[in-house]
Design an enzyme around this catalytic site. Structure first.
Site, PDB file in Angstrom:
ATOM      1  CE  LYS A 619       2.649  26.258  28.808  1.00  0.00           C
ATOM      2  NZ  LYS A 619       3.578  26.796  29.685  1.00  0.00           N
ATOM      3  CB  THR A 620      -0.102  26.386  21.647  1.00  0.00           C
ATOM      4  OG1 THR A 620       0.835  26.154  20.680  1.00  0.00           O
ATOM      5  CG2 THR A 620       0.831  27.661  22.474  1.00  0.00           C
ATOM      6  N   GLY A 690      -7.554  23.125  15.971  1.00  0.00           N
ATOM      7  CA  GLY A 690      -8.407  23.689  16.682  1.00  0.00           C
ATOM      8  C   GLY A 690      -9.894  23.166  17.312  1.00  0.00           C
ATOM      9  CD  GLU A 691     -12.863  24.485  13.599  1.00  0.00           C
ATOM     10  OE1 GLU A 691     -12.384  23.942  12.659  1.00  0.00           O
ATOM     11  OE2 GLU A 691     -13.640  25.419  13.624  1.00  0.00           O
TER      12      GLU A 691
HETATM   13 MO1  MOS Z   1     -14.184  28.571  13.421  1.00  0.00          MO
HETATM   14  S1  MOS Z   1     -16.157  28.202  13.908  1.00  0.00           S
HETATM   15  O1  MOS Z   1     -14.401  28.499  11.621  1.00  0.00           O
HETATM   16  O2  MOS Z   1     -13.704  29.999  14.001  1.00  0.00           O
END
Ligand code: MOS
Length: 729
Positions: A619-620, A690-691
């Site tokens: 989910k996350t 995350g990215e």
């Molecule tokens: Mo990220 S831009 O390294 O929080």
């Protein structure tokens, strides 16, 4: 006891598969979710600290020069005002990544419009704001300012440069080639929670509650700025309302609060206004990129050129790493990559979510789309044909590589039509409809991390580290790892984050958080399992821990015999960081509509397929991907910092004028996460996520805009004016 691993090679047996508790990877809801939705989770400005005075920052109204005079007396005569502090330690904070080497600057020098120069402290926020607004400041302005990145003198960034073979000759000789320039506007992190700090001194000991990403590093920055020892500083950041890079380093409100609290002998709170967050906090640099790509008749890349220009303030070391994934994503023997930094007087440039790939990947993928079209090859097939078996620039094998799988599975799930493609094939009323795709890549990093795990005599686990949770899900995944390893249901695990009194975590940034701190918790739990096995007279692998009991029925409480056990897990990246190329991969597919009359573009449907090692929480992890795709939509269509060409001040410093995507802009978005283990990426076989979701996505949307209406955009975001101007006759 400390359980230490310096990872030099693969971690093949990660205990996390085949365990009995069955927590890891599951879509476990956020364990701190209830506190957040009921308003009991404390954000930086909300901690209950007795009788704080309120500080408001004052910002410069010149672009470059010096503060020569501040009328303190007039301000102090205003109602409630306690102090006006204009201290160079507040305004000359160390550049990102350089704690311990604060740049030598003249006191009260100004290097961009909107730079904080003072803090006014009063009994109430309204009194402080009123006095700050009326503060009389005199300046000596320096007319010698550089505001135009295109006119400034470039400084080559040698560390980024690669020359292999002969790019020009390969371009000239190629069957198909493209040589184009793409510009991207600057971005703001635009986190929901404004930057805020409450500082409180007890003798020589300072506690600051703030909104920060990397306490392990921020503590050194703050100690340096104040000239005190780290041992005298405690930072607390339990909940963070988004950071996206803007809270990687401390900013002016933290130092201002600490200085003011020391001077007044009383706690001081400083909260930035939304406009200040926009005007004082680091921006993503605008970029100017040249892509030169060539291929043979079969669509194999023979030339790969990517050159970029980015900007920052004089004296700053950060340069948006635009070429980061271009170095390894596609093969081609003749390569030329290079980057220039120009010095201009705009606010400081720094890390904004996915620094580098967020803007480099879309530009590359727009060029790839044009070359695929020239070569008459389907864009998915074109990319599949150019995936290198090894890093094309360095002898560093890939830890794992999922680009091909992401392209194939993503295309299938999206329903990608690999038939002939040309613009304006589909029209519905006033709208042209089109599709486009792009690859995704984002380098994977890990960082040193420590976490303590305590098993209480009552059979509960407590995880402690100064790691932060920006909203990414750190609390939950650490509870899942500990619960899985120790055979405890999630409600018997407590996670305490965001306090420098705990062991040092890696901080949240660069997508390294989960894999790094997760590895530390894993190591601590593994050591605890060995002790439990010893007590149970069995092998650690045979423990069969579930719901607080081992196989055969003895309970953990029984085995602990009234005693608590504790371990600190210590994870360090080793040779694995330098001997391999580690990256997350993915593929984006988008369907857009473009209005024939207004040039307005809308994303109807988007799909991202991603491979990033072990999925810790379905989910996350999915939420991170959705967030990345949302950023992709913003970067493609609406997000842009606009600077006044006369003085370089940010002209759109709020959420009304800086257009992040809203709910209506994000329609049908689907995320596919590949099942993968990467034993070289971290001790828990996970990579950063995350990215990745915004590393190329804007390119897929740009390619879909072309397919819809025939406009090849050369600037991002693709606002209606730019689309109309690019439409063919
Ligand atoms: Mo990220 S831009 O390294 O929080």
């Amino acid at each position: 006891m400390t359980a230490h691993l310096k990872q030099d090679g693969p971690v093949d047996r990660a205990h996390l598969d085949g365990m009995q508790q069955g927590l890891l990877g599951k879509a476990v809801p956020r364990i701190e979710g209830y506190a957040k939705v009921t308003g009991t989770a404390t954000y930086a400005a909300e901690y209950d600290v007795a009788d704080p005075a309120e500080g408001v920052l004052v910002t410069a109204t010149i672009t470059k020069g010096k503060v020569t005079y501040i009328d303190n007396d007039a301000a102090l005569a205003m109602p409630g005002v306690l102090a006006v502090i204009a201290d160079a330690r507040m305004t000359t904070r160390p550049a990102q990544g350089t704690a311990g080497e604060a740049p030598e600057q003249e006191p009260q020098s100004v290097s961009y419009w909107g730079q904080p120069i003072a803090v006014v402290v009063a009994e109430t926020f309204e009194e402080a704001r009123n006095a700050a607004k009326h503060l009389v400041v005199a300046y000596e302005a320096d007319a010698d300012v550089d505001l135009d990145p295109a006119a400034a003198q470039p400084e080559p960034q040698d560390g980024q440069a690669v020359e292999m073979g002969d790019l020009t000759a390969a371009m000239d000789a190629a069957t198909h080639s493209v040589d184009l320039t793409i510009e991207t506007d600057g971005h703001a992190s635009a986190a929901m929670e404004p930057h805020a700090a409450i500082a409180d001194w007890d003798g020589d000991n300072l506690t600051v509650r703030a909104s920060l990403q990397m306490l392990n590093y921020n503590i050194a920055e703050l100690a340096d700025a104040l000239g005190v020892e780290e041992d005298n500083v405690r930072l607390i950041s339990r909940y963070v309302g988004g950071g996206f890079g803007s809270k990687l380093g401390i900013s002016e409100e933290v130092v201002a609060a600490a200085l003011a609290a020391r001077q007044l002998g009383r706690p001081v709170r400083v909260v930035m206004s939304r406009q200040q967050v926009f005007q004082c906090i680091m921006r993503r640099s605008e970029t100017h990129q040249r892509l030169q790509l060539a291929c043979d008749a079969e669509g194999r890349l023979t030339a790969f050129g990517h050159h970029a220009r980015v900007s920052n303030l004089p004296g700053e070391s950060f340069a948006e790493p635009v070429l980061q994934s271009s170095h390894f994503l596609y093969g081609a023997e003749n390569r030329s990559l290079g980057m220039d930094l120009v010095r201009i007087h705009r606010m400081t440039a720094g890390s904004v979510r996915a620094p580098g790939e967020a803007v480099g990947m879309p530009a590359l993928e727009m060029a790839m789309d044009e070359l695929a079209e020239k070569a008459g090859i389907d864009p998915v097939a074109f990319r599949l044909r150019n995936i290198p078996g090894e890093n094309p620039e360095e002898d560093l094998p890939f830890t794992s590589h999922t680009l091909a799988d992401c392209l194939r599975q993503g295309a299938e799930a999206f329903g990608w039509d690999d038939g002939p493609r040309r613009p304006r094939m589909r029209r519905e009323g006033d709208w042209w409809i089109g599709t486009g795709m792009a690859s995704a890549a984002r380098v994977h990093n890990v960082s040193e991390a420590k976490a303590r795990v305590r098993l209480t005599a009552e059979g509960r686990a407590v995880v402690q580290t100064d790691m932060t949770d920006l909203g990414t899900g750190t609390y939950t995944i650490l509870a899942q790892i500990a619960g899985e390893m120790l055979g405890l249901p999630i409600d018997r695990v407590t996670v305490e984050l965001g306090d420098t009194n705990h062991p040092r975590g890696p901080g949240s940034g660069g997508s390294w958080g989960a894999a790094s701190i997760g590895s530390a918790v894993y190591l601590a739990c593994k050591a605890l399992r060995e002790e439990i096995a010893r007590r149970a007279n069995t092998g650690e692998a045979e423990l069969g821990l579930k719901d607080g009991a081992v196989a055969g029925g003895r309970t953990l409480v029984d085995l602990l015999g009234g005693e608590a056990l504790e371990e600190v897990g210590h994870y360090e990246p080793g040779d694995n960081q330098d001997a391999w190329t580690a990256s997350g991969f993915g593929a984006f597919f988008a369907q857009v509509r473009v209005n024939h009359w207004t040039g307005e573009a809308r994303v109807d449907r988007m799909l991202g397929a991603f491979g990033f090692g072990r999925v810790l929480n379905e989910k996350t992890a999915r939420s991170q991907c959705l967030g990345g795709i949302t950023w992709s939509i913003g970067a493609a269509l609406t997000e842009a910092l606009h600077f006044d060409p006369r003085d370089g001040h940010l002209a759109n410093p709020d959420l009304a004028e800086y257009h992040v995507p809203v709910h209506r802009d994000v329609q049908d978005v689907e995320v596919l996460m590949l099942e993968e283990r990467d034993p070289l990426a971290s001790a828990i076989q996970a990579k950063g996520i995350g990215e990745l979701g915004m590393c190329g996505g804007a390119g897929a949307i740009a390619n879909a805009v072309y397919n819809a209406c025939g406009a090849r955009l050369r600037e991002l975001p693709m606002t209606p004016d730019r689309i109309l101007a690019a439409l063919p006759e």
